[in-house]
Design a protein around this motif. Structure first.
Motif, PDB file in Angstrom:
ATOM      1  N   ASN A  89       0.852  -1.191   0.000  1.00 53.84           N
ATOM      2  CA  ASN A  89       0.000   0.000   0.000  1.00 53.84           C
ATOM      3  C   ASN A  89       0.887   1.240   0.000  1.00 53.84           C
ATOM      4  N   GLN A  90       1.481   1.536  -1.163  1.00 54.77           N
ATOM      5  CA  GLN A  90       2.412   2.644  -1.270  1.00 54.77           C
ATOM      6  C   GLN A  90       1.742   3.998  -1.028  1.00 54.77           C
ATOM      7  N   ALA A  91       0.460   4.113  -1.397  1.00 53.62           N
ATOM      8  CA  ALA A  91      -0.256   5.379  -1.219  1.00 53.62           C
ATOM      9  C   ALA A  91      -0.317   5.773   0.256  1.00 53.62           C
ATOM     10  N   LYS A  92      -0.341   4.781   1.125  1.00 59.08           N
ATOM     11  CA  LYS A  92      -0.416   5.023   2.573  1.00 59.08           C
ATOM     12  C   LYS A  92       0.820   5.757   3.078  1.00 59.08           C
ATOM     13  N   PHE A  93       1.943   5.580   2.379  1.00 65.03           N
ATOM     14  CA  PHE A  93       3.211   6.148   2.847  1.00 65.03           C
ATOM     15  C   PHE A  93       3.697   7.321   1.988  1.00 65.03           C
ATOM     16  N   ALA A  94       2.873   7.754   1.040  1.00 62.90           N
ATOM     17  CA  ALA A  94       3.293   8.830   0.134  1.00 62.90           C
ATOM     18  C   ALA A  94       3.609  10.123   0.877  1.00 62.90           C
ATOM     19  N   HIS A  95       2.971  10.343   2.026  1.00 66.10           N
ATOM     20  CA  HIS A  95       3.203  11.579   2.779  1.00 66.10           C
ATOM     21  C   HIS A  95       4.643  11.698   3.268  1.00 66.10           C
ATOM     22  N   ARG A  96       5.364  10.598   3.279  1.00 70.47           N
ATOM     23  CA  ARG A  96       6.742  10.636   3.746  1.00 70.47           C
ATOM     24  C   ARG A  96       7.636  11.453   2.813  1.00 70.47           C
ATOM     25  N   TRP A  97       7.201  11.634   1.561  1.00 69.10           N
ATOM     26  CA  TRP A  97       8.035  12.334   0.580  1.00 69.10           C
ATOM     27  C   TRP A  97       7.403  13.622   0.062  1.00 69.10           C
ATOM     28  N   THR A  98       6.106  13.854   0.313  1.00 69.74           N
ATOM     29  CA  THR A  98       5.409  14.978  -0.315  1.00 69.74           C
ATOM     30  C   THR A  98       5.911  16.341   0.142  1.00 69.74           C
ATOM     31  N   ASN A  99       6.523  16.412   1.311  1.00 68.28           N
ATOM     32  CA  ASN A  99       7.009  17.700   1.805  1.00 68.28           C
ATOM     33  C   ASN A  99       8.406  18.056   1.284  1.00 68.28           C
ATOM     34  N   ILE A 100       8.984  17.173   0.501  1.00 68.94           N
ATOM     35  CA  ILE A 100      10.305  17.419  -0.047  1.00 68.94           C
ATOM     36  C   ILE A 100      10.163  18.155  -1.379  1.00 68.94           C
ATOM     37  N   LYS A 101      10.832  19.292  -1.506  1.00 70.55           N
ATOM     38  CA  LYS A 101      10.667  20.130  -2.698  1.00 70.55           C
ATOM     39  C   LYS A 101      11.257  19.472  -3.940  1.00 70.55           C
ATOM     40  N   SER A 102      12.449  18.917  -3.835  1.00 69.08           N
ATOM     41  CA  SER A 102      13.085  18.307  -4.997  1.00 69.08           C
ATOM     42  C   SER A 102      12.645  16.854  -5.152  1.00 69.08           C
ATOM     43  N   SER A 103      12.912  16.282  -6.305  1.00 69.98           N
ATOM     44  CA  SER A 103      12.565  14.899  -6.573  1.00 69.98           C
ATOM     45  C   SER A 103      13.822  14.036  -6.504  1.00 69.98           C
ATOM     46  N   PRO A 104      13.658  12.759  -6.167  1.00 74.17           N
ATOM     47  CA  PRO A 104      14.833  11.880  -6.123  1.00 74.17           C
ATOM     48  C   PRO A 104      15.386  11.668  -7.528  1.00 74.17           C
ATOM     49  N   PRO A 105      16.660  11.405  -7.681  1.00 75.72           N
ATOM     50  CA  PRO A 105      17.293  11.294  -9.007  1.00 75.72           C
ATOM     51  C   PRO A 105      16.864  10.026  -9.757  1.00 75.72           C
ATOM     52  N   VAL A 106      16.264  10.169 -10.906  1.00 78.73           N
ATOM     53  CA  VAL A 106      15.881   9.113 -11.853  1.00 78.73           C
ATOM     54  C   VAL A 106      15.231   7.890 -11.225  1.00 78.73           C
ATOM     55  N   VAL A 107      14.634   8.054 -10.069  1.00 76.55           N
ATOM     56  CA  VAL A 107      13.972   6.921  -9.420  1.00 76.55           C
ATOM     57  C   VAL A 107      12.639   7.353  -8.826  1.00 76.55           C
ATOM     58  N   PHE A 108      11.771   6.381  -8.611  1.00 82.07           N
ATOM     59  CA  PHE A 108      10.515   6.621  -7.902  1.00 82.07           C
ATOM     60  C   PHE A 108      10.655   5.992  -6.527  1.00 82.07           C
ATOM     61  N   PRO A 109      10.352   6.727  -5.443  1.00 78.94           N
ATOM     62  CA  PRO A 109      10.551   6.184  -4.101  1.00 78.94           C
ATOM     63  C   PRO A 109       9.514   5.129  -3.734  1.00 78.94           C
ATOM     64  N   TYR A 110       9.987   4.090  -3.053  1.00 77.86           N
ATOM     65  CA  TYR A 110       9.112   3.017  -2.564  1.00 77.86           C
ATOM     66  C   TYR A 110       9.398   2.754  -1.098  1.00 77.86           C
ATOM     67  N   LYS A 111       8.337   2.402  -0.388  1.00 75.82           N
ATOM     68  CA  LYS A 111       8.479   2.062   1.025  1.00 75.82           C
ATOM     69  C   LYS A 111       8.631   0.546   1.173  1.00 75.82           C
ATOM     70  N   GLY A 112       9.642   0.147   1.946  1.00 75.69           N
ATOM     71  CA  GLY A 112       9.849  -1.263   2.200  1.00 75.69           C
ATOM     72  C   GLY A 112      10.372  -1.468   3.603  1.00 75.69           C
ATOM     73  N   SER A 113      11.491  -2.168   3.730  1.00 73.44           N
ATOM     74  CA  SER A 113      12.086  -2.425   5.036  1.00 73.44           C
ATOM     75  C   SER A 113      13.585  -2.176   4.979  1.00 73.44           C
ATOM     76  N   LEU A 114      14.154  -1.846   6.116  1.00 72.34           N
ATOM     77  CA  LEU A 114      15.602  -1.681   6.218  1.00 72.34           C
ATOM     78  C   LEU A 114      16.310  -3.027   6.116  1.00 72.34           C
ATOM     79  N   HIS A 115      15.653  -4.079   6.580  1.00 75.55           N
ATOM     80  CA  HIS A 115      16.316  -5.382   6.721  1.00 75.55           C
ATOM     81  C   HIS A 115      16.183  -6.207   5.453  1.00 75.55           C
TER      82      HIS A 115
END
Length: 271
Positions: A89-115
């Motif tokens: 459910n990526q839409a649930k975590f979209a707020h984690r990036w919406t406040n950032i003015k710039s966009s990540p380089p040539v990638v789309f951000p996804y939420k997963g796990s550190l491990h």
């Protein structure tokens, strides 16, 4: 960690030739970039050593569910694939990036796990590649950045990272099953122990379902809570190791080679 405890740990580490402290330490704070930085410095240090093919990062509360021999067989069945989770459910975590003015380089951000369980080329990319460096810098301003770095690298197929996911992303969010760590989530409502951040610290009554799990490790096992759980898991690993040696049990590797992320990984020769 206090200076006294750190000194004690360093003394223990010095007793082993295959264990070392990280070259740099961080004051790790949950939800901050320091959580990720601590892992990255270990990855960087490990690249100085040649004889390893897979990297698995664990916490102090993880415990193996498979023997060393079984883990080696499972990693061979992966055939270079990376086990990096992605949220369904990526839409649930979209707020984690919406406040950032710039966009990540040539990638789309996804939420997963550190491990994660990833091959060496993935580690090399994460540490040395310019795109990974730019992504890391961008993530500093996001919420809980450690849960976005590895999943973003693994699920942006255009990056061409060996072992990364190359299949249908929509299907991945439904069918992707990480084998690195087993967690009993609060939503499962099957915990007989207690919860920490919605994850179960298992009690003795949970052992029956733990023993049959296919994952490599379980999280979370506390030595100072329901210590019989740890005692039983230790005895189980000992017995399985002996049975491995005697040829009394044989892990069904086909279950791992047919996993969705294994079947849809970018293959590179001589990995």
């Amino acid at each position: 960690m206090s200076d006294v405890r750190r000194k004690a740990l360093e003394t223990i580490v010095n007793c082993f030739d295959n264990v070392f402290m990280s070259s740099k330490s961080y004051d790790v704070r949950w939800g901050k970039i320091t959580v990720l930085q601590a892992d990255l410095i270990c990855m960087k240090d490990l690249l100085r050593h040649k004889k390893w093919k897979y990297f698995i990062n664990l916490t102090g509360q993880d415990f193996p569910l498979k023997t060393n021999l079984e883990i080696v067989k499972i990693l061979k069945a992966y055939n270079g694939a990376n086990d990096v989770s992605i949220s369904n459910n990526q839409a649930k975590f979209a707020h984690r990036w919406t406040n950032i003015k710039s966009s990540p380089p040539v990638v789309f951000p996804y939420k997963g796990s550190l491990h994660i369980t990833v091959n060496r080329p993935f580690v090399e990319y994460a540490i040395t590649n310019k795109t990974a460096t730019q992504l890391l810098k961008w993530l500093v301003g996001t919420i809980i950045p450690d849960e976005s770095f590895f999943s973003t690298l693994n699920f942006n197929s255009n990056l061409g990272i060996p072992g990364s996911f190359q299949g249908n992303l929509t299907n991945a969010m439904v069918l992707y099953k990480s084998m690195t760590r087993y967690k009993i989530w609060k939503l499962d409502k099957s915990c007989n122990g207690q919860y920490v951040r919605a994850i179960c610290i298992p009690a003795v009554e949970d052992l029956s379902k733990i023993h049959s799990r296919p994952e490599l490790f379980i999280n979370k096992v506390y030595w100072d809570y329901e210590h019989y759980v740890l005692d039983c898991l230790e005895e189980s690993i000992r017995n399985r190791t002996i049975d491995n040696i005697l040829g009394m049990i044989d892990l069904n590797i086909s279950d791992y080679s047919s996993l969705y992320f294994v079947k849809h990984a970018l293959r590179v020769h001589n990995l």
